[in-house]
Design a protein around this motif. Structure first.
Motif, PDB file in Angstrom:
ATOM      1  N   ASN A 172     -31.263 -18.693 -63.773  1.00  0.00           N
ATOM      2  CA  ASN A 172     -31.299 -19.801 -62.819  1.00  0.00           C
ATOM      3  C   ASN A 172     -31.768 -19.322 -61.446  1.00  0.00           C
ATOM      4  O   ASN A 172     -32.636 -19.944 -60.807  1.00  0.00           O
ATOM      5  N   VAL A 173     -31.203 -18.206 -60.976  1.00  0.00           N
ATOM      6  CA  VAL A 173     -31.606 -17.662 -59.675  1.00  0.00           C
ATOM      7  C   VAL A 173     -33.081 -17.265 -59.691  1.00  0.00           C
ATOM      8  O   VAL A 173     -33.840 -17.561 -58.759  1.00  0.00           O
ATOM      9  N   ALA A 174     -33.504 -16.599 -60.758  1.00  0.00           N
ATOM     10  CA  ALA A 174     -34.900 -16.158 -60.840  1.00  0.00           C
ATOM     11  C   ALA A 174     -35.858 -17.342 -60.814  1.00  0.00           C
ATOM     12  O   ALA A 174     -36.927 -17.281 -60.198  1.00  0.00           O
ATOM     13  N   SER A 175     -35.459 -18.426 -61.456  1.00  0.00           N
ATOM     14  CA  SER A 175     -36.322 -19.598 -61.486  1.00  0.00           C
ATOM     15  C   SER A 175     -36.358 -20.296 -60.130  1.00  0.00           C
ATOM     16  O   SER A 175     -37.427 -20.669 -59.630  1.00  0.00           O
ATOM     17  N   ASP A 377     -24.939 -21.955 -48.889  1.00  0.00           N
ATOM     18  CA  ASP A 377     -25.013 -22.758 -47.655  1.00  0.00           C
ATOM     19  C   ASP A 377     -25.173 -21.925 -46.387  1.00  0.00           C
ATOM     20  O   ASP A 377     -24.867 -22.399 -45.294  1.00  0.00           O
ATOM     21  N   VAL A 378     -25.665 -20.684 -46.492  1.00  0.00           N
ATOM     22  CA  VAL A 378     -25.739 -19.829 -45.302  1.00  0.00           C
ATOM     23  C   VAL A 378     -26.995 -20.077 -44.477  1.00  0.00           C
ATOM     24  O   VAL A 378     -27.085 -19.608 -43.342  1.00  0.00           O
ATOM     25  N   ALA A 379     -27.955 -20.803 -44.997  1.00  0.00           N
ATOM     26  CA  ALA A 379     -29.238 -20.965 -44.298  1.00  0.00           C
ATOM     27  C   ALA A 379     -29.154 -22.079 -43.251  1.00  0.00           C
ATOM     28  O   ALA A 379     -28.455 -21.930 -42.249  1.00  0.00           O
ATOM     29  N   GLU A 380     -29.819 -23.189 -43.470  1.00  0.00           N
ATOM     30  CA  GLU A 380     -29.861 -24.239 -42.445  1.00  0.00           C
ATOM     31  C   GLU A 380     -28.465 -24.715 -42.040  1.00  0.00           C
ATOM     32  O   GLU A 380     -28.216 -25.016 -40.871  1.00  0.00           O
ATOM     33  N   TYR A 381     -27.567 -24.789 -42.993  1.00  0.00           N
ATOM     34  CA  TYR A 381     -26.212 -25.276 -42.701  1.00  0.00           C
ATOM     35  C   TYR A 381     -25.409 -24.262 -41.887  1.00  0.00           C
ATOM     36  O   TYR A 381     -24.470 -24.616 -41.182  1.00  0.00           O
ATOM     37  N   THR A 403     -28.041 -19.642 -51.817  1.00  0.00           N
ATOM     38  CA  THR A 403     -27.980 -19.277 -53.227  1.00  0.00           C
ATOM     39  C   THR A 403     -27.382 -20.418 -54.037  1.00  0.00           C
ATOM     40  O   THR A 403     -26.606 -21.216 -53.521  1.00  0.00           O
ATOM     41  N   PRO A 404     -27.726 -20.491 -55.311  1.00  0.00           N
ATOM     42  CA  PRO A 404     -26.971 -21.375 -56.200  1.00  0.00           C
ATOM     43  C   PRO A 404     -25.504 -20.919 -56.250  1.00  0.00           C
ATOM     44  O   PRO A 404     -25.159 -19.833 -55.787  1.00  0.00           O
ATOM     45  N   ILE A 405     -24.663 -21.756 -56.816  1.00  0.00           N
ATOM     46  CA  ILE A 405     -23.240 -21.401 -56.934  1.00  0.00           C
ATOM     47  C   ILE A 405     -23.082 -20.445 -58.110  1.00  0.00           C
ATOM     48  O   ILE A 405     -22.813 -20.851 -59.243  1.00  0.00           O
ATOM     49  N   CYS A 406     -23.316 -19.187 -57.855  1.00  0.00           N
ATOM     50  CA  CYS A 406     -23.264 -18.183 -58.931  1.00  0.00           C
ATOM     51  C   CYS A 406     -22.947 -16.829 -58.304  1.00  0.00           C
ATOM     52  O   CYS A 406     -23.837 -16.002 -58.094  1.00  0.00           O
ATOM     53  N   GLU A 407     -21.663 -16.631 -58.010  1.00  0.00           N
ATOM     54  CA  GLU A 407     -21.244 -15.418 -57.298  1.00  0.00           C
ATOM     55  C   GLU A 407     -21.639 -14.148 -58.036  1.00  0.00           C
ATOM     56  O   GLU A 407     -22.050 -13.155 -57.434  1.00  0.00           O
ATOM     57  N   SER A 408     -21.505 -14.174 -59.351  1.00  0.00           N
ATOM     58  CA  SER A 408     -21.793 -12.961 -60.116  1.00  0.00           C
ATOM     59  C   SER A 408     -23.248 -12.530 -59.946  1.00  0.00           C
ATOM     60  O   SER A 408     -23.543 -11.372 -59.641  1.00  0.00           O
ATOM     61  N   ALA A 409     -24.164 -13.470 -60.138  1.00  0.00           N
ATOM     62  CA  ALA A 409     -25.592 -13.132 -60.043  1.00  0.00           C
ATOM     63  C   ALA A 409     -25.978 -12.684 -58.647  1.00  0.00           C
ATOM     64  O   ALA A 409     -26.868 -11.839 -58.484  1.00  0.00           O
ATOM     65  N   GLU A 427     -22.279 -13.420 -48.395  1.00  0.00           N
ATOM     66  CA  GLU A 427     -21.106 -14.166 -47.969  1.00  0.00           C
ATOM     67  C   GLU A 427     -20.442 -14.767 -49.199  1.00  0.00           C
ATOM     68  O   GLU A 427     -21.013 -15.636 -49.869  1.00  0.00           O
ATOM     69  N   MET A 428     -19.250 -14.257 -49.531  1.00  0.00           N
ATOM     70  CA  MET A 428     -18.423 -14.909 -50.534  1.00  0.00           C
ATOM     71  C   MET A 428     -17.789 -16.099 -49.805  1.00  0.00           C
ATOM     72  O   MET A 428     -16.971 -15.893 -48.915  1.00  0.00           O
ATOM     73  N   GLN A 429     -18.178 -17.305 -50.146  1.00  0.00           N
ATOM     74  CA  GLN A 429     -17.801 -18.450 -49.319  1.00  0.00           C
ATOM     75  C   GLN A 429     -16.309 -18.460 -48.976  1.00  0.00           C
ATOM     76  O   GLN A 429     -15.915 -18.745 -47.853  1.00  0.00           O
ATOM     77  N   PHE A 430     -15.488 -18.133 -49.939  1.00  0.00           N
ATOM     78  CA  PHE A 430     -14.067 -17.852 -49.740  1.00  0.00           C
ATOM     79  C   PHE A 430     -13.740 -16.618 -50.566  1.00  0.00           C
ATOM     80  O   PHE A 430     -14.262 -16.450 -51.667  1.00  0.00           O
ATOM     81  N   ALA A 431     -12.869 -15.760 -50.038  1.00  0.00           N
ATOM     82  CA  ALA A 431     -12.515 -14.541 -50.753  1.00  0.00           C
ATOM     83  C   ALA A 431     -11.985 -14.855 -52.144  1.00  0.00           C
ATOM     84  O   ALA A 431     -12.163 -14.057 -53.080  1.00  0.00           O
TER      85      ALA A 431
END
Length: 668
Positions: A172-175, A377-381, A403-409, A427-431
């Motif tokens: 998903n990230v690669a695409s 959400d680290v960019a424009e937001y 990034t998409p919501i995919c912490e592992s990737a 940035e891990m949005q929340f620990a």
């Protein structure tokens, strides 16, 4: 003109456009790993190697893919890809040393078989958890794209590995990012003993590409010419037009998952059918039919390879066994980091905790052109806490990446950036959400330098902590999950000054750093902070108050609990130690203070059992016992998940218990 094999071969070959030298080279490249494997099976029975994952019958995939790529392009292989290593011309004695656990291998006996990588040959080996290397390939390809290198990255997985969530996240990230990755699935029929019919419910794995908006292909994995020519053409096209491509290689595993597993679970007629499709034997027959491979040339080729195998095996056998050294083992857990002090300037401004982090991050982005920020959400937001607000305008979307919501990737992609020589802050949005990326943090980032000398130049920002009525899934302070994992560094500032200086050091440090930032401090704590870039060393605690009555040890929000208590009780003369970094830990500051005061109390926001306070208490008992006038005291939060409503959250937190515990200790 199409040239197809005679009845001697069951595979149809089309050699159009390939000269005789290339065809012979393809054959020799497949023959070499086959002969090595046959030798390894003998050594396994003799007890001279401990384990073997056979790739016999799958050589065409490894060899064809590797020959299709340029030497400077990264390949991320798996167990059954010996042909990748031999085609990249890794000296055989080093491979043999690796498999025998000798020092001249790639992991100094710390990991086995193909669990290694080597920057000298642009190969990044797997870990047993399989999935993470797919996301790592994304990171390497992202670096290639950012540097305009026009390179592709090839990564292997098996059909069983496609069941893992990492597969979905990485594709998903690669695409979404259009990364030049060739995702190579070796569909060899079985994941250990589980057949494909129990692994996925579609006819072809290549069909999954549709869901990712990704080009996909099915290739006969036993046809070396088809593998090589199609991968060569794909790689050339992806270099010009960067994008991910999903390739399913149809093949079969002719031996067990590893040799001890056997193949009794495989129907014999299936084994017989695939045996007729052996990639080496069929190509050999084709080359003979075409009068390209003579018997004399073949004998000479085999003799040369066998001689090389035997000579290099003897070199590995002659190498002395590893002599254990605690000093060397401990020294290799982290990449050596020479702290470069940047002293703060005299000019200061009052900053909130959150602003200090933002400013420190911005100045590091200015200082390091190869630093990339990634997160939801680290960019424009600007991130949910607005720490990266305005960063896109300053540094562009290539370096400040939603990034998409995919912490592992994304953890894995950060690791890939490091392998490619870049830096990453995630940035891990929340620990709390680190659980979704836990595997690559503790099994990939933490262990890479120890295993094969590859640093993980990654900082993971961890907004954490209670006090903001966020409930069980947004309020944890989970540092103890990571302080007990060798290879990770853990930083936990309590003040704006420390937050800025420690973040700069974390980004400079080539090791993986978990950087905890307490949400309740973001907008409640202010301090004069130098405006210039500066650093603070890890492993150096700050003594905030001095006294002889008791030693108070704290970090994060708990530091402020202690300060409030001391301000309320001016008669208590305490040494208050703010740890600032938990790994490495300033044990010298702790012990010096305890030896002076004779009493120690450790306060943490995390729940008590298994927290870092327990380890500090044990260290004090072991090191300072004869100086103590009272038992070491620990104060922490309740042994429950963190509740939402404020009156329950206040009851949960250890803040309300600290004053009584302190007075009880002093009265002992």
């Amino acid at each position: 003109m199409s040239h197809t094999a005679t009845s001697m071969s069951t595979i149809k070959y089309n050699k159009s456009g390939l000269d005789t030298n290339t065809l012979l080279h393809l054959y020799e490249r497949m023959l070499k790993p086959r002969l090595i494997e046959e030798k390894m099976l003998i050594l396994l029975r003799q007890g001279k190697v401990s384990k073997w994952f056979a790739g016999i019958g799958q050589e065409a995939i490894s060899v064809g893919v590797t020959m299709a790529l340029k030497p400077e392009e990264y390949i991320l292989p798996m167990h059954r890809n010996l042909g990748v290593f031999t085609t990249r011309d890794i000296p055989l004695h080093r491979l043999f040393s690796q498999w025998q656990g000798k020092a001249n291998g790639f992991t100094k006996g710390r990991d086995r078989s193909f669990h290694f990588g080597t920057q000298d040959y642009n190969i990044v080996g797997m870990i047993s958890h399989l999935g993470p290397q797919l996301g790592v390939a994304d990171g390497i390809a992202l670096a290639s794209k950012l540097k305009n290198l026009n390179q592709v990255t090839a990564v292997f997985t098996g059909e069983g590995g496609t069941s893992e969530g990492d597969f979905h996240e990485a594709l998903n990230v690669a695409s979404v990012w259009q990364l030049p990755v060739l995702f190579c699935i070796e569909n060899n029929g079985y994941g250990l003993s589980t057949p494909t019919s129990e692994q996925y419910n579609c006819e072809h794995l290549a069909e999954r590409g549709i869901g990712y908006g990704m080009e996909s292909h099915i290739i006969d994995g036993n046809n070396i010419i088809e593998v090589y020519t199609r991968m060569r053409d794909l790689a050339a096209d992806v270099r010009k037009n960067p994008r991910p491509v999903l390739i399913e290689f149809k093949t079969f595993r002719m031996r067990g998952h590893e040799e001890a597993s056997g193949t009794k679970y495989v129907p014999q007629d299936l084994m017989d059918a695939w045996a007729k499709k052996d990639p080496l034997e069929n190509f050999q027959a084709f080359l003979r039919d075409e009068n390209i491979l003579t018997e004399t040339a073949e004998v000479a080729m085999k003799e040369a390879i066998v001689h090389e195998i035997n000579a290099h095996l003897q070199m590995a056998f002659d190498e002395s066994p590893i002599q254990p050294s605690e000093t060397e083992e401990l020294a290799d857990v982290y990449k050596a980091f020479t702290y470069n002090e940047h002293k703060p300037g005299e000019k200061t401004q009052e900053l909130r905790f959150i602003d200090a982090i933002s400013e420190g991050l911005k100045q590091s982005m200015e200082r390091h052109d190869d630093l990339v920020i990634m997160g939801q959400d680290v960019a424009e937001y600007g991130g949910v806490f607005k720490i990266t607000d305005g960063f896109v305008e300053l540094f562009g979307k290539e370096r400040v990446r939603n990034t998409p919501i995919c912490e592992s990737a994304i953890v894995e992609a950060a690791m890939g950036l490091s392998i490619a020589g870049m830096k990453a802050v995630m940035e891990m949005q929340f620990a709390d959400f680190a659980t979704s990326g836990f595997n690559p943090i503790v099994n990939y980032l933490a262990k890479s330098h120890y295993r094969w000398n590859q640093e993980a130049n990654v900082v993971i920002r961890m907004p954490c902590g209670a006090g903001v009525a966020a409930g069980p899934f947004h309020s944890q302070t989970n540092e103890a999950w990571f302080t007990k994992t060798p290879g990770l560094k853990v930083v936990y500032p309590a003040f704006p000054y420390d937050a800025k200086g420690l973040l700069a050091t974390a980004i400079n440090d080539p090791n993986p750093v978990l950087y905890f930032e307490h949400k309740a401090l973001y907008r409640s704590i202010r301090q004069d902070v130098p405006t210039d870039y500066f650093t603070i060393p890890f492993g150096k605690a700050a003594r905030l108050r001095e006294g002889t009555d008791v030693t108070i040890i704290a970090y994060g929000a708990a530091v402020h609990w202690a300060l409030e208590t001391l301000d309320k009780n001016p008669d208590i003369k305490a040494d208050l130690i703010d740890l600032r970094s938990l790994q490495p830990l300033d044990t010298e500051a702790i012990f010096d203070s305890v030896r002076k005061t004779g009493r120690a109390i450790i306060v943490q926001e995390d729940s008590l059992f298994g927290g870092i306070a327990s380890d500090i208490s044990a260290l004090i008992m072991e090191t300072c016992f004869e100086y103590l006038d009272a038992p070491v005291t620990r104060v922490a939060s309740m042994e429950t998940p963190i509740p939402f409503i404020n009156q329950l959250e206040a009851q949960y937190l250890g803040k309300g218990k600290f004053e009584d515990a302190l007075k009880t200790l002093l009265a002992y």
